[in-house]
Write a protein that holds these residues in place. Structure first.
Motif, PDB file in Angstrom:
ATOM      1  N   UNK A  36       0.819  -1.216   0.000  1.00 45.07           N
ATOM      2  CA  UNK A  36       0.000   0.000   0.000  1.00 45.07           C
ATOM      3  C   UNK A  36       0.855   1.270   0.000  1.00 45.07           C
ATOM      4  N   UNK A  37       1.854   1.291  -0.862  1.00 45.20           N
ATOM      5  CA  UNK A  37       2.670   2.495  -0.971  1.00 45.20           C
ATOM      6  C   UNK A  37       3.367   2.570  -2.322  1.00 45.20           C
ATOM      7  N   UNK A  38       4.011   3.701  -2.529  1.00 43.09           N
ATOM      8  CA  UNK A  38       4.788   3.939  -3.742  1.00 43.09           C
ATOM      9  C   UNK A  38       6.220   4.242  -3.329  1.00 43.09           C
ATOM     10  N   UNK A  39       7.159   3.599  -3.996  1.00 49.00           N
ATOM     11  CA  UNK A  39       8.570   3.929  -3.803  1.00 49.00           C
ATOM     12  C   UNK A  39       8.949   5.004  -4.809  1.00 49.00           C
ATOM     13  N   UNK A  40       9.484   6.121  -4.296  1.00 47.83           N
ATOM     14  CA  UNK A  40       9.917   7.226  -5.156  1.00 47.83           C
ATOM     15  C   UNK A  40      11.436   7.214  -5.199  1.00 47.83           C
ATOM     16  N   UNK A  41      11.986   7.021  -6.388  1.00 50.58           N
ATOM     17  CA  UNK A  41      13.432   6.934  -6.560  1.00 50.58           C
ATOM     18  C   UNK A  41      13.940   8.203  -7.230  1.00 50.58           C
TER      19      UNK A  41
END
Length: 223
Positions: A78-83
């Motif tokens: 339930x999340x987004x990884x921001x790179x």
């Protein structure tokens, strides 16, 4: 010279990755590769691949080429990884449940995440990673953005419709589609949106100027 040596390098790399290569032989091949690359001034190629930790079951990825940020939707966390593409540092942004699709409007620096089990869309402001939640239909499954009109189109798998979001104010309009709209794409030149309706064996064509709908026959289970 690089063009001549690259096929050999790729072949040796494939050998390294094959399951039959023993550990001592793998070390030997690695040393040969490093020596070869170093002699050519290309030692950096040997360490070009980087692994970045993401959430559980990363399912979809989108890139904003303007900001050099990469967004990865992690279905089971339930999340987004921001790179950050400059240094591969990672930040986590919370979303709804089962984020399964993601799209970016590079013009507004807004990121849209379809949360399949929450029946909503998470809108991330790329400037500061702040989050807004926008209601959608049942089981939003695919998302596409027309950056020219700043409209976002969300295919709702289990409610036979499309949620149209106005990116300027996050207001929502619902447009009927066929049964089980599974995928969505758009033509920014003609302002037409196309939805593959999996269970209807047809395609819904939406005119982006007025949301009028045309149905076009397709083959069985367009995917």
């Amino acid at each position: 010279m690089i063009k001549q040596i690259l096929p050999t390098f790729l072949d040796l790399t494939a050998r390294l990755r094959s399951s039959w290569v023993s550990a001592p032989r793998m070390r030997l091949w690695r040393n040969i590769l490093l020596a070869l690359l170093t002699s050519l001034g290309l030692a950096g190629l040997a360490s070009a691949q980087v692994s970045i930790t993401a959430g559980t079951n990363p399912r979809a990825v989108a890139i904003n080429p303007v900001t050099n940020k990469i967004y990865v939707a992690n279905v089971n966390s339930a999340n987004v990884t921001v790179i950050d593409g400059k240094n591969n540092s990672a930040t986590t942004v919370a979303t709804g449940t089962t984020p399964i699709a993601i799209a970016i409007n590079p013009a507004t620096n807004k990121i849209y995440v379809a949360n399949s089990s929450s029946s909503n869309i998470t809108v991330i402001d790329g400037a500061n990673n702040s989050v807004t939640t926008v209601a959608a239909g049942i089981n939003p499954f695919a998302v596409a953005i027309n950056p020219v009109t700043n409209k976002i189109y969300v295919a709702n798998l289990n409610s036979a419709n499309v949620t149209v979001i106005d990116g300027s104010n996050n207001s929502v309009t619902t447009v009927a589609a066929g049964t089980t709209p599974f995928a969505v794409a758009f033509n920014p030149v003609t302002n037409k949106i196309y939805l593959a309706n999996f269970s209807s064996s047809n395609v819904t064509v939406i005119d982006g100027s007025n949301n009028s709908v045309t149905t076009v026959a397709a083959g069985s289970t367009p995917f």
